[in-house]
Design a protein around this motif. Sequence first.
Motif, PDB file in Angstrom:
ATOM      1  N   ASP A   1       2.484  -8.725  -3.244  1.00 38.77           N
ATOM      2  CA  ASP A   1       2.799  -7.680  -2.272  1.00 38.77           C
ATOM      3  C   ASP A   1       4.303  -7.570  -2.020  1.00 38.77           C
ATOM      4  OD1 ASP A   1       3.394  -9.899  -0.723  1.00 38.77           O
ATOM      5  OD2 ASP A   1       1.716  -9.647   0.648  1.00 38.77           O
TER       6      ASP A   1
ATOM      7  N   ASP B   1       1.420  -8.769  -9.436  1.00 37.43           N
ATOM      8  CA  ASP B   1       0.423  -8.327  -8.455  1.00 37.43           C
ATOM      9  C   ASP B   1       0.801  -8.692  -7.024  1.00 37.43           C
ATOM     10  OD1 ASP B   1      -1.271  -7.340 -10.520  1.00 37.43           O
ATOM     11  OD2 ASP B   1      -1.977  -9.388 -10.889  1.00 37.43           O
TER      12      ASP B   1
ATOM     13  N   VAL C   1       6.300  -9.380  -0.162  1.00 34.01           N
ATOM     14  CA  VAL C   1       6.807  -9.741   1.165  1.00 34.01           C
ATOM     15  C   VAL C   1       7.393 -11.148   1.113  1.00 34.01           C
ATOM     16  CG1 VAL C   1       6.234 -10.136   3.576  1.00 34.01           C
ATOM     17  CG2 VAL C   1       5.172  -8.238   2.340  1.00 34.01           C
TER      18      VAL C   1
ATOM     19  N   ARG D   1       7.458 -11.883  -5.722  1.00 32.24           N
ATOM     20  CA  ARG D   1       7.923 -10.499  -5.765  1.00 32.24           C
ATOM     21  C   ARG D   1       7.442  -9.851  -7.062  1.00 32.24           C
ATOM     22  NH1 ARG D   1      10.982  -9.178 -10.429  1.00 32.24           N
ATOM     23  NH2 ARG D   1      12.169 -11.002 -11.074  1.00 32.24           N
ATOM     24  N   SER D   2       7.266  -8.541  -6.968  1.00 26.74           N
ATOM     25  CA  SER D   2       6.960  -7.780  -8.166  1.00 26.74           C
ATOM     26  C   SER D   2       8.202  -6.969  -8.561  1.00 26.74           C
ATOM     27  CB  SER D   2       5.743  -6.881  -7.951  1.00 26.74           C
ATOM     28  OG  SER D   2       5.896  -6.093  -6.775  1.00 26.74           O
TER      29      SER D   2
END
Length: 262
Positions: free
Chosen positions: A200, A198, A202, A247-248
Amino acid sequence: MSGGRLRVRSFGVVVELAWDDGVHPDAAANLAATLPPGATPTDDEPGRRVTVRADGPVDADGRFVLDGPDGRARHAHWDGLLHAVERDLASYVALHSPDAVFFHAGAVGTPRGAILLPGRSFAGKTTLVSALLRAGCSYLSDEYAVVDAGGLIHPYPRRLSIRGEGGRWNVPASELGARVQDAPLLCALVASVTYDPDADGVLTPLDPGRAALALVDNAVAALTRPREVLLASGALARGAVCLAGRRSDADAAARQLLDALA
């Protein structure tokens, strides 16, 4: 005991892997692949000795037994036994090496130097290393960053341990189309990145001191060789680009890391 044995030296540590005559000769070749990368034959006395024994019919639980200084462990499946042997010997070398400091970290090479990804098991190191290899990086390791007294990161090109729904596969980097790094590199980037579906994605700058602490937290010999670990951690983070975050998507994270070095 008939069968066979392999006694090798890796990063200054001597280990021995033996097997009894219940292990098929064809299977012995698989055992050789579990030895630490860069191992060379030796006749010196080993610091650790483990033995693989066949135990019972093929379809029985506990088909194989791994005997070592820490006791006896039964394995119903050959692949599980191979993973246990590889982990046992690698962990011993990483803890006792007099020649290098070992960090739990993925490591890849770029023209600017090495990218280090400190993190324990299940932190997503191998997935991110694989993404960086697809992006053109060379392969050093998906498990240990091996650092000498001069701060150089040495290749530890074990097979990548890729997990999936069907289990675990050990895949050579060459099968992923990647080049194995053949010379040590200085550290160019330290990225303390964890997987979060989940997130973002960044990644933000990290203070070098905090990056060094992240490395200390993932040093194998942090408790037994604290001075060497602190010196190596500081040397790696000092002068390197340092990033952190969750990170995803691994490919997106790989692009961010490479952009940070551009």
